[in-house]
Design a protein around this motif. Sequence first.
Motif, short mmCIF file in Angstrom:
data_model
loop_
_atom_site.label_atom_id
_atom_site.label_comp_id
_atom_site.label_asym_id
_atom_site.label_seq_id
_atom_site.Cartn_x
_atom_site.Cartn_y
_atom_site.Cartn_z
N HIS A 1 36.59 24.93 13.02
CA HIS A 1 37.12 23.66 13.51
C HIS A 1 36.00 22.64 13.66
N ALA A 2 34.89 23.07 14.25
CA ALA A 2 33.75 22.15 14.43
C ALA A 2 33.20 21.68 13.10
N LEU A 3 33.07 22.59 12.14
CA LEU A 3 32.50 22.22 10.84
C LEU A 3 33.46 21.37 10.02
N SER A 4 34.76 21.61 10.14
CA SER A 4 35.73 20.81 9.38
C SER A 4 35.74 19.37 9.88
N LYS A 5 35.43 19.18 11.16
CA LYS A 5 35.39 17.82 11.69
C LYS A 5 34.25 17.02 11.07
#
Length: 258
Positions: free
Chosen positions: A162-166
């Motif tokens: 989730h953090a990286l997709s943001k």
Amino acid sequence: MSVKLEGSETLEETRQTRQTSQINMIFTYIEQSLKSLMPEQKEDIAKVSLSAYKLDNINIREAIHERYNVEIIGKDLFIKYDGYNKEKIHYKLTNSAETHNPNWDVCQNVICTIGDNDFRPDVGIWFRQLTFAQGSRPIANSCPPPNVWIEVFYNRNPDRSHALSKIDLIQQHLTNIEYVGISIPYAVNPIHPNPNPWIVTTPATQIPEMPARAPYIIHLWDVNSIPVYYRMDWNEHLVLRCGWKINFNIVLDIVSRP
């Protein structure tokens, strides 16, 4: 002489009643969706799809944020469950950035808008002070994303993904944000304590790819969107483009706490 517009008042009351009904329907759906998730699906961050509902109404989105610690990305809600270690790191990093430059606006978990999405950076640094209206109603008044965006995540999915997709999504809209991702281990036992707590920190050394094991840092700041990786070790630091020095001991002190 005042004129009472009874028809207008009736229409407004009807509109508000319908809106309240829709908000309650969304709340009911969110709660049912959360109950249907397995326990491991709610440990770090829970995802709920709201594709059946319209989220273009500001009042509805504000109502969702008032009840849940949520990010709204497209038609999906991401409800964050941060524990003590993460929250303590957020707090320490905020204090460090404020000490570095008291003129910055530094805060945790502030709602900001990018396109039709509502984000909550773990720590955000705004070089210019937000307006009172943006601070009061960030969605209605389009609170901008921070100049420096910090995410703290466990080195496991879905928290990490989730953090990286943001990062990818944010870079599609804005290329001038300095992004820092801090990965910490998801473990029962703490890491080893600082063997030399009295020495001065030195600059960290860049490594060619993302480490398999935490703790590590992802730093993304150039227009080419090329991430730079660093292992986090005791008595090292990273100087950001904005001039603020992230002392790795701030993070490591928390995850080594017995």
